[in-house]
Design a protein around this motif. Structure first.
Motif, mmCIF file in Angstrom:
data_model
loop_
_atom_site.group_PDB
_atom_site.id
_atom_site.type_symbol
_atom_site.label_atom_id
_atom_site.label_comp_id
_atom_site.label_asym_id
_atom_site.label_seq_id
_atom_site.Cartn_x
_atom_site.Cartn_y
_atom_site.Cartn_z
ATOM 1 N N ARG A 28 -4.820 1.904 7.685
ATOM 2 C CA ARG A 28 -4.416 0.758 6.858
ATOM 3 C C ARG A 28 -5.630 0.038 6.304
ATOM 4 N NH1 ARG A 28 -3.437 -4.537 10.142
ATOM 5 N NH2 ARG A 28 -4.703 -4.170 11.993
ATOM 6 N N TYR A 190 -11.236 -0.725 6.103
ATOM 7 C CA TYR A 190 -9.996 -0.081 6.540
ATOM 8 C C TYR A 190 -10.104 0.350 7.991
ATOM 9 C CZ TYR A 190 -12.594 4.229 5.209
ATOM 10 O OH TYR A 190 -13.534 5.226 5.057
ATOM 11 N N SER A 303 -2.806 -9.255 3.184
ATOM 12 C CA SER A 303 -3.488 -8.138 2.563
ATOM 13 C C SER A 303 -3.420 -8.228 1.046
ATOM 14 C CB SER A 303 -2.889 -6.804 3.028
ATOM 15 O OG SER A 303 -3.581 -5.730 2.459
#
Length: 307
Positions: A28, A190, A303
């Motif tokens: 992610r 990430y 995010s």
């Protein structure tokens, strides 16, 4: 039956090529919707203080190349530290353990002036071709040496030559390091996946176009020659920075003291920092960027969408 490792890539079965691809993979994204102090984007400047290890790692004994590395310590790092101080910009320095032992006062000054020290191998070894046990031993010894020299434990690593062997990420995880900065799967931070599973290590990605070595590094016995003028390199960096600013993202840069600190090149960093400040950058070490990105990613709606 022919051993899979001995086959040509076009002969591999699906399990083989999927296994290679999935060994270390991007998970992610850790892309904060906002940055500290109301800043619009983040700037993370880093230096790989390789110094003499560029020659030592291949068993070299060239006095000329060793002196080039010494320039990085004798002239490069002091010049860079003075420039960072003038701009009030913190940075991250990735240091091979042998370089730290050769120049301990340099590392102590780096830490004393508020910068981060990260791991960068033992002697800038070609880690991806080492047996896993040997690589692990060197990484552990490097962490202990950096802590002894600097007085603080590094929490981040940049592997020598930005490469991973089959066991590199497993060792990074087992060492409890918070992040790596060697891979290139994104422009934002990430999560790293080890065999498809999150392993607790974040990646702050690098890119060769945001590195000074491809543009300036010269090998007098090989084919590598500088091919861009400093003004052209500055233009590439500035465009990368402006795009990161427009996206509200992260601009990361990798430099080498023995390359960027030359009188005809140091202005690139000087002007880039001024330009970044004028555009409202949050300047931070790689350590602090990762900490903010991870903390922000844990909140609801935190995010940022990919630009």
């Amino acid at each position: 039956m022919t051993d899979m490792a001995a086959r040509e890539p076009w002969q591999w079965d699906e399990a083989e090529w999927r296994g290679r691809v999935n060994r270390v993979r991007a998970g992610r994204r850790l892309a904060p919707a906002s940055w500290p102090d109301g800043k619009g984007f983040a700037v993370a400047i880093s230096f790989d203080s390789d110094h003499e290890t560029n020659e030592l790692r291949d068993g070299g004994n060239s006095i000329s190349r060793l002196s080039w590395g010494e320039y990085g310590a004798r002239v490069g790092v002091p010049r860079i530290l003075d420039l960072l101080k003038r701009h009030s910009v913190p940075a991250s320095f990735y240091v091979p353990a042998v370089a730290a032992l050769l120049h301990p006062d340099e590392q102590r000054r780096v830490v004393a002036e508020g910068h981060e020290i990260g791991l960068h191998g033992w002697i800038h070894e070609r880690n991806s071709v080492l047996p896993e046990a040997a690589e692990r031993d060197l990484m552990l010894r490097s962490a202990d040496t950096i802590e002894t020299v600097c007085g603080e434990r590094a929490i981040g690593i940049r592997t020598p030559s930005w490469d991973f062997g089959p066991g590199t990420l497993r060792t990074i995880r087992d060492m409890g390091l918070a992040y790596d900065s060697s891979l290139m799967a994104d422009e934002d931070c990430y999560e790293l996946l080890l065999d498809g599973e999150e392993c607790g290590v974040a990646e702050l990605p690098v890119e060769w176009i945001r590195d000074d070595a491809p543009y300036f590094l010269m090998d007098r016995f090989g084919s590598a020659r500088p091919h861009l003028a400093p003004a052209d390199v500055f233009d590439i960096y500035r465009r990368e920075l402006d795009a990161a600013c427009d996206a509200g993202g992260l601009f990361q840069l990798t430099l080498h003291p023995h390359i960027i600190a030359a009188r005809s090149r140091i202005w690139i960093l000087d002007e880039l920092l001024g330009h970044a400040a004028a555009r409202g950058a949050w300047f931070a070490t790689h350590r602090d960027v990762v900490a903010h990105a991870r903390a922000a990613a844990s909140g609801p709606g935190s995010s940022r969408e990919k630009a």
